[in-house]
Enzyme design. Structure first.
Site, PDB file in Angstrom:
ATOM      1  CG  ASP A 234      -1.880   1.235   1.146  1.00  0.00           C
ATOM      2  OD1 ASP A 234      -2.540   1.299   0.170  1.00  0.00           O
ATOM      3  OD2 ASP A 234      -2.029   1.984   2.307  1.00  0.00           O
TER       4      ASP A 234
ATOM      5  CD  GLU B 226       3.790   6.367  -0.402  1.00  0.00           C
ATOM      6  OE1 GLU B 226       3.844   5.079  -0.409  1.00  0.00           O
ATOM      7  OE2 GLU B 226       2.762   7.057   0.359  1.00  0.00           O
TER       8      GLU B 226
ATOM      9  CG  HIS C 232      -0.093   5.944   1.737  1.00  0.00           C
ATOM     10  ND1 HIS C 232       1.073   6.511   1.995  1.00  0.00           N
ATOM     11  CD2 HIS C 232      -0.888   5.928   3.100  1.00  0.00           C
ATOM     12  CE1 HIS C 232       1.153   6.615   3.336  1.00  0.00           C
ATOM     13  NE2 HIS C 232       0.297   6.134   3.723  1.00  0.00           N
TER      14      HIS C 232
HETATM   15  P1  NAD Z   1       2.826   2.965  16.578  1.00  0.00           P
HETATM   16  O1  NAD Z   1       3.684   4.338  16.646  1.00  0.00           O
HETATM   17  O2  NAD Z   1       1.679   2.827  17.410  1.00  0.00           O
HETATM   18  O3  NAD Z   1       3.783   1.598  16.296  1.00  0.00           O
HETATM   19  C1  NAD Z   1       4.907   1.605  15.660  1.00  0.00           C
HETATM   20  C2  NAD Z   1       5.538   0.201  16.508  1.00  0.00           C
HETATM   21  O4  NAD Z   1       6.666   0.019  15.813  1.00  0.00           O
HETATM   22  C3  NAD Z   1       5.939   0.774  17.938  1.00  0.00           C
HETATM   23  O5  NAD Z   1       5.236  -0.388  18.703  1.00  0.00           O
HETATM   24  C4  NAD Z   1       7.315   0.799  18.116  1.00  0.00           C
HETATM   25  O6  NAD Z   1       8.034   0.008  19.125  1.00  0.00           O
HETATM   26  C5  NAD Z   1       7.673  -0.519  16.716  1.00  0.00           C
HETATM   27  N1  NAD Z   1       9.082  -0.226  16.327  1.00  0.00           N
HETATM   28  C6  NAD Z   1       9.781   0.794  15.906  1.00  0.00           C
HETATM   29  N2  NAD Z   1      10.802   0.430  15.661  1.00  0.00           N
HETATM   30  C7  NAD Z   1      10.994  -0.839  15.609  1.00  0.00           C
HETATM   31  C8  NAD Z   1      11.779  -1.717  14.901  1.00  0.00           C
HETATM   32  N3  NAD Z   1      12.969  -1.673  14.689  1.00  0.00           N
HETATM   33  N4  NAD Z   1      11.417  -3.132  15.140  1.00  0.00           N
HETATM   34  C9  NAD Z   1      10.223  -3.509  15.452  1.00  0.00           C
HETATM   35  N5  NAD Z   1       9.251  -2.643  16.032  1.00  0.00           N
HETATM   36  C10 NAD Z   1       9.654  -1.171  15.976  1.00  0.00           C
HETATM   37  O7  NAD Z   1       2.274   3.423  14.892  1.00  0.00           O
HETATM   38  P2  NAD Z   1       0.969   2.804  14.412  1.00  0.00           P
HETATM   39  O8  NAD Z   1       0.040   3.527  14.457  1.00  0.00           O
HETATM   40  O9  NAD Z   1       0.917   1.406  14.575  1.00  0.00           O
HETATM   41  O10 NAD Z   1       1.337   2.671  12.750  1.00  0.00           O
HETATM   42  C11 NAD Z   1       2.338   2.169  12.137  1.00  0.00           C
HETATM   43  C12 NAD Z   1       2.897   2.681  10.899  1.00  0.00           C
HETATM   44  O11 NAD Z   1       1.763   2.411  10.064  1.00  0.00           O
HETATM   45  C13 NAD Z   1       2.891   4.093  10.702  1.00  0.00           C
HETATM   46  O12 NAD Z   1       4.043   4.358  11.480  1.00  0.00           O
HETATM   47  C14 NAD Z   1       2.894   4.696   9.496  1.00  0.00           C
HETATM   48  O13 NAD Z   1       3.953   4.814   8.936  1.00  0.00           O
HETATM   49  C15 NAD Z   1       1.763   3.531   8.948  1.00  0.00           C
HETATM   50  N6  NAD Z   1       0.292   3.855   8.546  1.00  0.00           N
HETATM   51  C16 NAD Z   1       0.220   3.723   7.437  1.00  0.00           C
HETATM   52  C17 NAD Z   1      -1.230   3.941   6.882  1.00  0.00           C
HETATM   53  C18 NAD Z   1      -1.670   3.503   5.655  1.00  0.00           C
HETATM   54  O14 NAD Z   1      -2.710   4.294   5.134  1.00  0.00           O
HETATM   55  N7  NAD Z   1      -0.970   2.822   4.831  1.00  0.00           N
HETATM   56  C19 NAD Z   1      -2.035   4.448   7.880  1.00  0.00           C
HETATM   57  C20 NAD Z   1      -1.487   4.773   9.387  1.00  0.00           C
HETATM   58  C21 NAD Z   1      -0.243   4.553   9.396  1.00  0.00           C
END
Ligand code: NAD
Length: 327
Positions: A256, A261, A293
């Site tokens: 996605d 992008e 996305h």
């Molecule tokens: P979040 O901050 O709640 O969770 C991120 C997790 O990643 C945390 O628990 C953190 O400890 C962990 N992390 C950090 N570095 C790491 C590593 N090296 N190895 C393993 N884990 C690691 O964020 P979220 O709300 O769960 O969102 C996750 C990601 O999804 C966002 O950062 C964003 O980039 C992406 N996202 C994409 C869309 C979309 O439409 N495609 C929408 C929302 C979010």
């Protein structure tokens, strides 16, 4: 108090901006385009700006700072499109938003199932009246090990959703969450990479998540592994991904998000050459699902984004604690 809203989308956000601007008693300055040096001055007189995932560069931030803007809020969870250092240097605060985790989590499970059932080709073939069975045999999630990289808000919800399918779930994250251990076993990234049939990414774009998927790690993966990325494009080295889809090491993927992008997704390129070689190659692969996305894109999520962006700028204006503040 006035808020300049860039990339204002009447068709989906309009009703929510109308509703929440009344509730929070703010005036919205509507700007339909992405911020650039030409339209940055339209935010004059506003306390804060609300943006989405377009590049928020040093030049734009400097212009806003000269105009007296104090706060930048992105109506997204990811914030790697904003030059945070420049904002900090100029004494501006920056925030992101949270929204319904079911949006991305449900979408992720859908992509996993679509990849397992070869849905891109099944649907493409059906358009051409090819209803034969040959080459469309799928796989069942119940027999698979799913590796979840990142167990934050979205990763946790994905794990909870997956728990109903009877698959084995393993996960990795520097911070162990008790709720996750009900459904999944925490392992190291190295072990997860070696043991997963499907790997799904839910980590932010950080230095240590940059190119988690690259030749060196792909070599450790199971043959035919399925990769799903709804996090950030920078997690996967696209050149290495293509090479390993071409030689069959990677069985399928669903993206996605993709590197480079910015400026492409959320635009209509129907009559233009997209000029992104890697995307063009991936588009034509039968085992690669690409979506622009929009995993987040549900009515509930859009409502949450608009409300939380306004709430965060209002909190900053009132000098209250801002739970969305990044810096
Ligand atoms: P979040 O901050 O709640 O969770 C991120 C997790 O990643 C945390 O628990 C953190 O400890 C962990 N992390 C950090 N570095 C790491 C590593 N090296 N190895 C393993 N884990 C690691 O964020 P979220 O709300 O769960 O969102 C996750 C990601 O999804 C966002 O950062 C964003 O980039 C992406 N996202 C994409 C869309 C979309 O439409 N495609 C929408 C929302 C979010």
């Amino acid at each position: 108090m006035k808020i300049a809203v860039y990339n204002y989308r009447e068709f989906d956000e309009g009703a929510y901006f109308e509703k929440f601007s009344k509730i929070y008693n703010v005036e919205i300055v509507r700007i339909d385009d992405a911020p650039d040096l030409q339209n940055a001055n339209l935010a004059k007189g506003c306390f804060g700006v609300s943006v989405i995932t377009t590049a928020i560069t040093k030049d734009i931030i400097q212009t806003w700072s000269h105009l007296g803007i104090k706060h930048i809020s992105t109506r997204t969870i990811g914030y790697d499109h904003i030059d945070l250092e420049s904002a900090k240097d100029l004494g501006m605060t920056v925030s992101n938003v949270t929204y319904s985790t079911a949006s991305v989590a449900n979408y992720t499970v859908m992509l996993i199932l679509m990849a397992l059932r070869k849905m891109k080709m099944v649907m493409r073939r059906a358009v051409g009246f090819d209803y034969s069975l040959e080459n469309s045999i799928g796989m069942e999630l119940e027999n698979k090990t799913v590796g979840v990289v990142g167990t934050g808000a979205i990763g946790q919800k994905v794990i909870q959703n997956l728990s109903g399918f009877g698959c084995k779930i393993i996960a990795t994250d520097p911070f162990i969450k008790k709720e996750v251990t009900k459904y999944a076993q925490y392992v190291s990234l190295e072990k997860l990479i070696k043991e997963s049939d499907i790997i799904t990414f839910h980590v932010p774009a950080l230095e240590d998540t940059y190119h988690i998927v690259r030749q060196e790690t792909i070599d450790q993966m199971k043959d035919g592994v399925i990769l799903v990325n709804t996090a950030r494009g920078s997690v996967i080295n696209t050149t290495d991904l293509i090479k390993n889809l071409e030689n069959g090491k990677i069985g399928a993927c669903a993206l996605d998000v993709i590197e480079n992008e910015l400026g492409l997704y959320y635009q209509d390129y129907k009559y233009q050459v997209i000029g992104n070689h890697e995307l063009s190659i991936l588009r034509d692969m039968p085992n690669v699902l690409l979506t622009p996305h929009l995993a987040f894109y549900t009515e509930q999520a859009v409502s949450d984004m608009v409300e939380n962006s306004i709430a965060s700028i209002v909190a900053s204006f009132n000098g209250e604690e801002n739970k969305f503040k990044i810096c």
